[in-house]
Design a protein around this motif. Structure first.
Motif, PDB file in Angstrom:
ATOM      1  N   ILE A 125      36.853  31.989  29.047  1.00 15.39           N
ATOM      2  CA  ILE A 125      35.490  32.146  28.557  1.00 15.39           C
ATOM      3  C   ILE A 125      34.496  31.487  29.509  1.00 15.39           C
ATOM      4  O   ILE A 125      33.418  32.021  29.784  1.00 15.39           O
ATOM      5  CB  ILE A 125      35.362  31.541  27.147  1.00 15.39           C
ATOM      6  N   ARG A 126      34.884  30.335  30.045  1.00 15.77           N
ATOM      7  CA  ARG A 126      33.984  29.604  30.943  1.00 15.77           C
ATOM      8  C   ARG A 126      33.665  30.404  32.204  1.00 15.77           C
ATOM      9  O   ARG A 126      32.544  30.369  32.715  1.00 15.77           O
ATOM     10  CB  ARG A 126      34.624  28.270  31.308  1.00 15.77           C
ATOM     11  N   PHE A 127      34.670  31.137  32.701  1.00 15.74           N
ATOM     12  CA  PHE A 127      34.469  31.906  33.927  1.00 15.74           C
ATOM     13  C   PHE A 127      34.286  33.403  33.648  1.00 15.74           C
ATOM     14  O   PHE A 127      34.409  34.218  34.558  1.00 15.74           O
ATOM     15  CB  PHE A 127      35.646  31.687  34.875  1.00 15.74           C
ATOM     16  N   ASN A 128      34.041  33.733  32.366  1.00 19.52           N
ATOM     17  CA  ASN A 128      33.750  35.121  31.959  1.00 19.52           C
ATOM     18  C   ASN A 128      34.899  36.076  32.291  1.00 19.52           C
ATOM     19  O   ASN A 128      34.659  37.224  32.669  1.00 19.52           O
ATOM     20  CB  ASN A 128      32.450  35.612  32.621  1.00 19.52           C
ATOM     21  N   TRP A 129      36.124  35.586  32.133  1.00 22.63           N
ATOM     22  CA  TRP A 129      37.287  36.469  32.291  1.00 22.63           C
ATOM     23  C   TRP A 129      37.650  37.012  30.909  1.00 22.63           C
ATOM     24  O   TRP A 129      38.340  36.355  30.127  1.00 22.63           O
ATOM     25  CB  TRP A 129      38.479  35.710  32.867  1.00 22.63           C
ATOM     26  N   THR A 130      37.185  38.177  30.607  1.00 24.17           N
ATOM     27  CA  THR A 130      37.461  38.761  29.296  1.00 24.17           C
ATOM     28  C   THR A 130      38.571  39.810  29.350  1.00 24.17           C
ATOM     29  O   THR A 130      38.923  40.380  28.329  1.00 24.17           O
ATOM     30  CB  THR A 130      36.189  39.412  28.730  1.00 24.17           C
ATOM     31  N   TRP A 131      39.102  40.054  30.519  1.00 26.04           N
ATOM     32  CA  TRP A 131      40.097  41.129  30.691  1.00 26.04           C
ATOM     33  C   TRP A 131      41.215  40.581  31.576  1.00 26.04           C
ATOM     34  O   TRP A 131      41.110  40.557  32.794  1.00 26.04           O
ATOM     35  CB  TRP A 131      39.419  42.335  31.337  1.00 26.04           C
ATOM     36  N   ILE A 132      42.269  40.073  30.949  1.00 25.78           N
ATOM     37  CA  ILE A 132      43.337  39.438  31.703  1.00 25.78           C
ATOM     38  C   ILE A 132      44.677  40.068  31.322  1.00 25.78           C
ATOM     39  O   ILE A 132      44.855  40.598  30.222  1.00 25.78           O
ATOM     40  CB  ILE A 132      43.381  37.917  31.456  1.00 25.78           C
ATOM     41  N   GLY A 133      45.611  40.007  32.244  1.00 24.06           N
ATOM     42  CA  GLY A 133      46.970  40.441  31.979  1.00 24.06           C
ATOM     43  C   GLY A 133      47.850  39.244  31.685  1.00 24.06           C
ATOM     44  O   GLY A 133      47.530  38.114  32.060  1.00 24.06           O
ATOM     45  N   ALA A 134      48.944  39.475  31.009  1.00 26.11           N
ATOM     46  CA  ALA A 134      49.848  38.385  30.632  1.00 26.11           C
ATOM     47  C   ALA A 134      51.283  38.772  30.938  1.00 26.11           C
ATOM     48  O   ALA A 134      51.719  39.884  30.619  1.00 26.11           O
ATOM     49  CB  ALA A 134      49.698  38.044  29.149  1.00 26.11           C
ATOM     50  N   VAL A 135      52.000  37.857  31.557  1.00 22.57           N
ATOM     51  CA  VAL A 135      53.443  37.990  31.795  1.00 22.57           C
ATOM     52  C   VAL A 135      54.094  36.792  31.135  1.00 22.57           C
ATOM     53  O   VAL A 135      53.798  35.646  31.500  1.00 22.57           O
ATOM     54  CB  VAL A 135      53.768  38.031  33.303  1.00 22.57           C
TER      55      VAL A 135
END
Length: 879
Positions: A219-229
């Motif tokens: 949220i702090r760096f405006n990453w609203t679209w991330i992948g997860a492994v």
């Protein structure tokens, strides 16, 4: 792991028997059941992990560590009795954990304040990183089984459960025996459930905290679209889904890695990362799995992703030193277990050697791996007392050269001797101290101290500690560590503390670990300027499904896609949004309107039909021109008033008609300009009276024409006397007075008033003359319409009367135009907004006035001015 089905069936069957017996008689069943298990294991099945580190004491605590990571191959051909050889692949870091536990026990034994007069012992076993073997080792520790298969002192507490899965299994097995289990790395949030795991404790924070820290970073760096492994188990998966999605972060994908299929799983995950638009990838799995994933990413040249690391691999020295990692994973931002120093531990580690610890088999194995020799006089083949299969005996013949075992570790640099960042090691250290403080509380006899005459039976003896008592005291542990930190349990958990680390490039191309912040509970403390990103600069990577919606627009979710994927829709007129990524547009108050950017409400501007705008100038010009033309016709008629063309059909009515037309043209000017109280009243009255005067003149002229022709018939001579000049003037006055009366009543009781029309959308708000009474305006128009229709009807009847110049025809055409204009006026007026309704009314006035002027007077002026030979009585009388 692969193992004999028969062997494990017997083992599990015996373990079940143990638990059943323990429910009937805990103490007796524990001893008898475990003796049966151990006898079977030693004599028939063999021990998968018969090595250990043991020190007897007044109170013994158990330890389970995943020292080896390669399980042995099991012969399942059923041609001979199954024998389990030891696990192989000694790990240096878990060995450091073991000696952290030993160091803590020895430190406590030398303490004068903690457990004075009580010697603390330990029984430490290897679980090989496998839940089944951890289960067997735990049962052996609880039952008092030593490496030589002799029943000795039992443990009252076990420090172990290196994974969440193993901790769940061990907690459920030890739960009915009320034996506390304290893990140093199990982090699954599920283990916080005291109903399911009442005997579980941990010095490792729950994954909820690091998942929320990662969500806060996103949220702090405006990453609203991330992948997860993630690992295909409980580690991190639940926490990631709950915390990241709950914080407004969307998961572009979730790939799982399983240890048994790591190559294929890592290849699939790498291809998914390559195809995804997410630039930030969260990895929640063990560092060996990450190593394979990075290898697969390097093969397909994916080097532009920003990785977020869980504590399981964020500080891995193996990954940091791997050349593949420096190519793929620079700029990693990770959560790490809080690092803390242990005073004296480095000297302790450096002073270890097999010569000083001849019974320490773990240290001997490390020596063989580190120095390539077998310390002491005992060859490695004597480590296993039972006969080996033939192929194993052939391998043992190649024994290592002997060495003294006094070699120094001062020059050795590996994970075992590196104490620069003690993370999990410190968790083990804390676990020992937590157990010691619980024992100290249990053995301190508060009842006896408060009442000297009380019975000693209220105090526990070190030789007769009940696990359930120790469990109760563990719940109330609260002490200050030797490092000065406050330690206590909140249920099964401790207050969460993490370090935030960053992998940064060094001049030689390798990666180094840099501390950039910390996490205390749910509070994030970060030094953003110290971060080096995957881009190699201080530019924060962008990872969004959709770009942020600027102010003046709102987000519209795409059907069937996550909430982070949306379209930006501009706010409608009269609505604004003054924040980024607004979900809704707010409606402006009535007195305000949105600006062009739709970011703010500004006061609406007053708008009316003015003389200085194009429309107002055009209408004014048309009105003045009409009045001028009417004046010119009036002058022509006045100059030629004695000619037959002017005198025909009552010249007095013609002059009155011209006067009324001029008033009609001029009254339209009253509608232009800023509305006021008097202008609103005067404009409608002037309009209504002028037109009634005009139409009345036309009606009387038509009646006169009809009367003149009807009077020529026998017996109709008296008809013309009723329509003499006096009667004509009286009729015009009568018709006009009726309209005057209607206007007076209307203006007295419910006159039009200037009012701002806020219902019309737009930045400009119209100031108009509002009709307070629609009935009054309708009567004015209706009366004009009645006279016009009557005139049209009479003119239509007289259109074919025998005359060379029949004025009835001209009146018919003029009335047709007049009625057509005013019939079209009604819908146009109703549907026109604001000042345009006024313009429509002015246009109707001008159009009907021009129609009357040209249809009636244009032919006459044409004859008077251009065809004077026809302006004679003889010509007019010719049929």
């Amino acid at each position: 792991p692969s193992m004999s089905s028969l062997s494990w069936f017997l083992t599990l069957r015996l373990c079940s028997s143990l638990l059943l017996v323990g429910l009937v008689d805990r103490q007796l069943g524990l001893r008898v059941g475990l003796q049966v298990v151990q006898t079977a294991t030693c004599s028939r099945l063999g021990s998968p992990s018969d090595e250990g580190l043991f020190q007897e004491g007044d109170v013994v605590i158990g330890g389970l560590f995943s020292l080896y990571f390669k399980p042995p191959a099991i012969d399942n051909d059923f041609t001979q009795l199954t024998y389990y050889t030891s696990c192989t692949g000694l790990e240096n870091l878990p060995l450091q954990y073991i000696y952290a536990m030993v160091f803590a026990v020895e430190e406590i034994n030398h303490s004068a304040t903690l457990l004075p007069g009580v010697k603390l012992g330990y029984h430490i076993r290897d679980s090989c990183g496998l839940p089944p073997w951890a289960m067997q080792a735990a049962l052996s520790l609880v039952g008092g089984d030593s490496a030589s298969c002799n029943l000795t002192q039992t443990v009252s507490l076990i420090i172990g459960g290196s994974s969440s899965k193993t901790a769940q299994i061990l907690s459920r097995i030890l739960g009915p025996l009320t034996v506390p289990l304290m893990s140093y790395t199990a982090s699954c949030p599920c283990l916080s459930d005291r109903l399911q795991y009442p005997n579980f404790f941990r010095t490792m924070p729950s994954d909820i905290y690091q998942a929320r820290a990662i969500a806060q970073l996103s949220i702090r760096f405006n990453w609203t679209w991330i992948g997860a492994v993630v690992a295909k188990n409980d580690y991190g998966l639940v926490a990631i889904k709950e915390e990241t999605q709950g914080a407004g972060v969307c998961l572009a994908f979730v790939e799982t890695l399983q240890r048994e299929n790591i190559v294929s799983d890592a290849r699939r995950a790498a291809l998914t990362i390559q195809a995804s638009t997410a630039k930030v990838i969260l990895i929640f799995t063990w560092y060996t799995d990450v190593r394979e994933l990075f290898l697969q990413l390097a093969k397909i040249n994916v080097t532009d992703r920003q990785f977020l690391a869980s504590e399981a691999w964020s500080t891995s020295g193996d990954l940091l030193q791997d050349p593949v990692t420096s190519k793929v994973a620079r700029g990693v931002l990770g959560v790490a277990i809080r690092s803390s120093a242990i005073p004296g531990f480095e000297n302790y580690i450096r002073s270890l050697n097999p010569s000083g610890r001849p019974d320490d088999k773990f240290l001997k194995k490390f020596w063989e791996k580190m120095f390539g020799c077998s310390p002491g006089a005992t060859p490695p083949s004597t480590y296993i007392s039972s006969p080996l299969p033939q192929e194993d005996r052939l391998l043992q013949k190649e024994s290592l050269p002997l060495c003294s075992g006094t070699e120094s570790l001062d020059g050795v640099q590996n994970h075992f001797t590196d104490i620069s960042q003690l993370r999990v090691t410190y968790n083990v250290y804390l676990a020992v101290y937590a157990a010691a403080h619980a024992l100290h509380s249990l053995l301190s006899c508060p009842a006896r101290e408060s009442s000297p005459g009380s019975n000693n039976s209220s105090c526990s003896s070190p030789k007769d500690i009940k696990p359930i008592e120790l469990l109760q005291h563990l719940n109330n542990v609260n002490f200050t560590t030797p490092q000065g930190e406050l330690f206590y349990f909140q249920g099964a958990d401790i207050p969460a503390k993490y370090d935030l680390v960053n992998w940064q490039n060094t001049p030689d191309g390798s990666l180094k670990l840099v501390l950039i912040g910390r996490v205390d509970g749910f509070d994030l403390h970060l030094n953003e300027s110290a971060i080096q990103w995957s881009t190699g600069s201080n530019q924060v990577p962008i990872s969004v499904c959709s770009e942020s919606c600027p102010p003046g627009s709102r987000k519209a979710n795409r059907k069937g896609e996550p909430l982070c994927c949306f379209d930006c829709i501009q706010c409608a007129e009269g609505e604004i949004s003054n924040t980024i990524d607004s979900l809704h547009c707010e409606l402006c108050p009535h007195e305000f309107w949105s600006n062009a950017e739709r970011t703010a409400c500004i006061p609406r501007q007053l708008d009316f039909l003015s003389f200085n705008e194009t429309l107002g100038i055009t209408l004014t010009t048309a009105a003045v021109s009409g009045a001028a033309v009417t004046t010119a016709v009036f002058v022509v008629f006045l100059y030629y008033r004695q000619t037959p063309m002017v005198r025909a059909n009552n010249s007095e009515l013609s002059f009155l008609l011209l006067l009324s037309l001029k008033l009609c043209f001029l009254c339209s000017l009253v509608f232009i300009g800023r509305p006021s109280v008097w202008s609103c009243r005067f404009q409608q009255a002037a309009f209504g009276i002028s037109f009634v005067l005009c139409v009345s003149c036309l009606q009387i002229k038509t009646i006169v024409v009809l009367a003149a022709f009807r009077s020529a018939r026998p017996g109709a001579g008296a008809l013309i006397r009723w329509f003499g000049p006096g009667q004509q003037r009286g009729s015009v006055c009568l018709f006009s007075f009726i309209q005057v009366f209607i206007c007076i009543v209307w203006l007295l009781f419910s006159p039009p008033v200037p009012q701002v029309n806020l219902d019309i959308p737009g930045i400009k708000v119209t100031l108009e003359c509002a009709m307070a009474s629609v009935v009054g305006f309708s009567l004015v128009l209706g009366y004009i319409g009645l006279l016009a229709c009557t005139s049209l009807f009479l003119a239509f009847l007289a259109r074919k009367l025998p005359d060379n110049f029949n004025e009835a025809k001209l009146i018919t055409f003029s009335m047709l135009i007049f009625c057509a204009v005013w019939i079209a006026f009604v819908p146009a007026y109703v549907s026109s907004p604001g000042k345009y309704a006024v313009a429509v009314e002015i246009f109707a006035i001008l159009a009907s006035s021009y129609g009357l002027l040209f249809c009636i007077f244009a032919p006459k002026c044409f004859i008077i001015l251009l065809r004077p030979e026809k302006n004679t009585r003889k010509h007019l009388m010719v049929r």
